[in-house]
Design a protein around this motif. Structure first.
Motif, mmCIF file in Angstrom:
data_model
loop_
_atom_site.group_PDB
_atom_site.id
_atom_site.type_symbol
_atom_site.label_atom_id
_atom_site.label_comp_id
_atom_site.label_asym_id
_atom_site.label_seq_id
_atom_site.Cartn_x
_atom_site.Cartn_y
_atom_site.Cartn_z
ATOM 1 N N ASP A 1 13.027 -7.874 -44.190
ATOM 2 C CA ASP A 1 12.803 -8.940 -45.002
ATOM 3 C C ASP A 1 14.009 -9.553 -45.653
ATOM 4 O OD1 ASP A 1 10.133 -8.489 -44.458
ATOM 5 O OD2 ASP A 1 9.755 -7.983 -46.440
ATOM 6 N N PHE A 2 14.426 -10.857 -44.932
ATOM 7 C CA PHE A 2 15.666 -11.612 -45.474
ATOM 8 C C PHE A 2 14.725 -12.508 -46.535
ATOM 9 C CE2 PHE A 2 17.629 -10.423 -41.399
ATOM 10 C CZ PHE A 2 18.951 -9.899 -41.983
ATOM 11 N N PRO A 3 15.490 -13.114 -47.528
ATOM 12 C CA PRO A 3 15.050 -14.293 -48.277
ATOM 13 C C PRO A 3 14.125 -15.568 -47.554
ATOM 14 C CG PRO A 3 17.350 -14.010 -48.868
ATOM 15 C CD PRO A 3 17.254 -13.110 -47.713
ATOM 16 N N THR A 4 14.655 -15.694 -46.077
ATOM 17 C CA THR A 4 13.890 -16.815 -45.522
ATOM 18 C C THR A 4 13.447 -16.601 -44.366
ATOM 19 O OG1 THR A 4 15.812 -17.738 -44.631
ATOM 20 C CG2 THR A 4 15.494 -18.546 -46.818
ATOM 21 N N ALA A 5 13.436 -15.363 -43.846
ATOM 22 C CA ALA A 5 13.013 -14.725 -42.474
ATOM 23 C C ALA A 5 12.714 -13.216 -42.613
ATOM 24 C CB ALA A 5 14.164 -15.127 -41.297
ATOM 25 N N ASN A 6 11.841 -12.736 -41.375
ATOM 26 C CA ASN A 6 11.696 -11.458 -41.472
ATOM 27 C C ASN A 6 11.190 -11.137 -39.960
ATOM 28 O OD1 ASN A 6 8.519 -11.461 -41.234
ATOM 29 N ND2 ASN A 6 8.931 -12.889 -42.827
ATOM 30 N N GLY A 7 11.571 -9.806 -39.559
ATOM 31 C CA GLY A 7 10.995 -9.460 -38.340
ATOM 32 C C GLY A 7 11.367 -7.979 -38.020
ATOM 33 N N PRO A 8 10.715 -7.494 -36.983
ATOM 34 C CA PRO A 8 10.785 -5.856 -36.818
ATOM 35 C C PRO A 8 12.272 -5.535 -36.170
ATOM 36 C CG PRO A 8 9.919 -7.123 -34.971
ATOM 37 C CD PRO A 8 10.158 -8.190 -35.727
ATOM 38 N N ILE A 9 12.605 -4.360 -36.244
ATOM 39 C CA ILE A 9 14.081 -3.954 -35.754
ATOM 40 C C ILE A 9 13.911 -2.570 -35.186
ATOM 41 C CG2 ILE A 9 15.341 -5.228 -37.800
ATOM 42 C CD1 ILE A 9 15.662 -2.681 -39.392
ATOM 43 N N TYR A 10 13.081 -1.821 -35.454
ATOM 44 C CA TYR A 10 12.768 -0.691 -34.604
ATOM 45 C C TYR A 10 11.242 -0.421 -34.645
ATOM 46 C CZ TYR A 10 12.837 4.317 -33.515
ATOM 47 O OH TYR A 10 12.510 5.705 -32.762
ATOM 48 N N ASN B 30 24.860 -2.748 -48.606
ATOM 49 C CA ASN B 30 24.179 -3.952 -48.731
ATOM 50 C C ASN B 30 24.082 -4.524 -47.437
ATOM 51 O OD1 ASN B 30 23.203 -4.709 -51.463
ATOM 52 N ND2 ASN B 30 25.416 -4.985 -52.101
ATOM 53 N N SER B 31 24.984 -4.077 -46.173
ATOM 54 C CA SER B 31 25.097 -4.688 -45.067
ATOM 55 C C SER B 31 24.821 -3.530 -43.837
ATOM 56 C CB SER B 31 26.473 -5.261 -44.648
ATOM 57 O OG SER B 31 27.501 -4.271 -44.928
ATOM 58 N N THR B 32 24.143 -2.335 -44.262
ATOM 59 C CA THR B 32 23.823 -1.515 -43.213
ATOM 60 C C THR B 32 22.510 -0.804 -43.574
ATOM 61 O OG1 THR B 32 26.329 -0.971 -43.257
ATOM 62 C CG2 THR B 32 24.949 0.438 -42.095
ATOM 63 N N ILE B 33 21.685 -0.911 -42.379
ATOM 64 C CA ILE B 33 20.442 -0.099 -42.828
ATOM 65 C C ILE B 33 20.744 1.205 -42.047
ATOM 66 C CG2 ILE B 33 17.921 0.135 -41.913
ATOM 67 C CD1 ILE B 33 18.081 -2.902 -42.556
ATOM 68 N N VAL B 34 20.188 2.273 -42.425
ATOM 69 C CA VAL B 34 19.836 3.665 -41.574
ATOM 70 C C VAL B 34 18.614 3.898 -41.319
ATOM 71 C CG1 VAL B 34 20.557 6.011 -41.354
ATOM 72 C CG2 VAL B 34 21.928 4.507 -42.755
ATOM 73 N N ILE B 35 18.375 4.073 -39.932
ATOM 74 C CA ILE B 35 17.043 4.584 -39.469
ATOM 75 C C ILE B 35 17.008 6.046 -38.926
ATOM 76 C CG2 ILE B 35 14.922 4.184 -37.843
ATOM 77 C CD1 ILE B 35 15.931 1.059 -38.079
ATOM 78 N N GLU B 36 16.072 6.994 -39.489
ATOM 79 C CA GLU B 36 15.952 8.241 -39.213
ATOM 80 C C GLU B 36 14.768 8.267 -38.031
ATOM 81 O OE1 GLU B 36 15.016 12.612 -40.889
ATOM 82 O OE2 GLU B 36 15.977 11.406 -42.243
ATOM 83 N N THR B 37 15.006 8.903 -36.981
ATOM 84 C CA THR B 37 13.917 9.106 -35.834
ATOM 85 C C THR B 37 14.189 10.575 -35.378
ATOM 86 O OG1 THR B 37 12.876 7.976 -34.186
ATOM 87 C CG2 THR B 37 15.394 7.684 -34.302
ATOM 88 N N SER B 38 13.548 10.476 -34.078
ATOM 89 C CA SER B 38 13.515 11.790 -33.463
ATOM 90 C C SER B 38 13.875 11.519 -31.899
ATOM 91 C CB SER B 38 12.070 12.508 -33.169
ATOM 92 O OG SER B 38 12.118 13.419 -32.439
ATOM 93 N N LYS B 39 14.538 12.595 -31.387
ATOM 94 C CA LYS B 39 15.001 12.448 -29.921
ATOM 95 C C LYS B 39 13.818 12.235 -28.730
ATOM 96 C CE LYS B 39 19.104 14.690 -30.549
ATOM 97 N NZ LYS B 39 20.401 15.962 -30.351
ATOM 98 N N GLU B 40 12.598 12.876 -29.309
ATOM 99 C CA GLU B 40 11.292 12.928 -28.876
ATOM 100 C C GLU B 40 10.719 11.553 -28.715
ATOM 101 O OE1 GLU B 40 10.855 15.756 -27.360
ATOM 102 O OE2 GLU B 40 12.688 16.478 -28.047
ATOM 103 N N LEU B 41 11.043 10.630 -29.408
ATOM 104 C CA LEU B 41 10.252 9.231 -29.539
ATOM 105 C C LEU B 41 10.994 8.379 -28.660
ATOM 106 C CD1 LEU B 41 9.604 9.069 -33.188
ATOM 107 C CD2 LEU B 41 8.038 9.800 -31.384
ATOM 108 N N THR B 42 10.175 7.584 -27.900
ATOM 109 C CA THR B 42 10.474 6.498 -27.207
ATOM 110 C C THR B 42 10.258 5.123 -27.794
ATOM 111 O OG1 THR B 42 9.882 7.648 -25.164
ATOM 112 C CG2 THR B 42 10.235 5.077 -25.034
ATOM 113 N N ALA B 43 11.482 4.417 -28.075
ATOM 114 C CA ALA B 43 11.230 3.178 -29.036
ATOM 115 C C ALA B 43 10.895 1.840 -28.114
ATOM 116 C CB ALA B 43 12.695 2.928 -29.613
ATOM 117 N N ASN B 44 10.127 1.093 -28.671
ATOM 118 C CA ASN B 44 9.689 0.085 -27.891
ATOM 119 C C ASN B 44 10.515 -1.371 -28.107
ATOM 120 O OD1 ASN B 44 8.181 -0.756 -30.151
ATOM 121 N ND2 ASN B 44 6.281 0.492 -29.313
#
Length: 282
Positions: A223-232, A248-262
């Motif tokens: 969520d930005f102040p004026t827009a939002n959307g999916p990233i993973y 403030n400028s970096t997001i870390v996402i923890e996931t698994s090697k077994e998962l397939t991202a759409n």
């Protein structure tokens, strides 16, 4: 005479549609850019191409429908600057609230909100009249209609309550706040949402697990102040997926090697606010 009038109308709507696209581009281009792709800019570029095509084919009906479609969002946002912009740029007068005004007068005359379309019109009209001087009586009447409709609905239809769990992680020392939110409507089998606020408090990253009887998904959005959307995003419920702010400028996402991202973005921005996305696979 009819042929001459149609030509005048074609020229008017062609000019107004192009000016409308320019107005929207000035305000919304670069509002949400992912991995270098500005889908908003691409959309308005395509709209301009189609408007030129409609004009060359003398399709006045399509130009009129295009203008209605383009200005629908401005009506919902109660944009009072649009008409002034169009008149200054093209010389034409365009009132995007004319139909809303007419529909609302009919609803007021029958003194009843009959369906969802009426409800949408009254809700939009209420926000519009609130910004217009000397319309206190209209505001009062529309509020009364909304209250009456709400009371009628609560009597005629049993309310289906969904309790949604939200965990909000604050930037001040990582403390957590749990919110329980009641909403009406179909109850999902599962809805859990963890919200991480950026250290400067200006943005949020959400990790959501959602499922109903037909499908399930786990996704991360920003969520930005004026827009939002999916990233993973992935299919299914996957509690292993976590997201947090590295800075403030970096997001870390923890996931698994077994998962397939759409969906799996590496960079997202809103105007000059650029966020990088790093992935950690377990």
């Amino acid at each position: 005479m009819a042929k001459e009038q149609k030509q005048l109308d074609l020229e008017k709507y062609h000019t107004v549609v192009l000016a409308t696209i320019d107005y929207l581009r000035e305000r919304f281009e670069r509002s949400f850019v992912f991995d270098g792709i500005d889908s908003v800019a691409e959309y308005y570029h395509e709209q301009k191409i189609q408007a030129e095509k409609n004009f060359k084919q003398r399709r006045l009906d399509r130009l009129q429908k295009r203008l209605t479609s383009l200005t629908k969002g401005l009506q919902h946002k109660v944009d009072l600057n649009f008409s002034t912009y169009i008149q200054e740029k093209t010389g034409y007068e365009v009132d995007i609230f004319d139909d809303l005004r007419k529909h609302t007068e009919v609803i007021i005359a029958k003194d009843k909100i009959s369906d969802q379309q009426d409800l949408n019109n009254v809700s939009n009209a209420l926000q519009w009249y609130k910004q217009i001087p000397n319309e206190e009586e209209k505001v009062k009447k529309l509020n009364e209609l909304l209250v009456k409709y709400s009371e009628d609905q609560s009597i005629s239809k049993p309310r289906n309550i969904t309790v949604i769990k939200r965990v909000v992680t604050k930037p001040d020392g990582g403390s957590e706040e749990v919110r329980l939110t009641e909403t009406s409507g179909p109850k999902p089998k599962r809805f859990e949402e963890e919200i991480q606020i950026s250290p400067d408090g200006k943005r949020r990253v959400r990790t959501t697990q959602w499922a109903d009887k037909h499908s399930a998904s786990t996704y991360v959005s920003i969520d930005f102040p004026t827009a939002n959307g999916p990233i993973y995003g992935t299919s299914g419920i996957n509690p292993i997926i976590k997201a947090w702010w590295k800075d403030n400028s970096t997001i870390v996402i923890e996931t698994s090697k077994e998962l397939t991202a759409n969906t799996q973005l590496r960079e997202v921005s809103s105007f000059d606010d650029l966020i990088s996305i790093e992935y950690v696979e377990r």
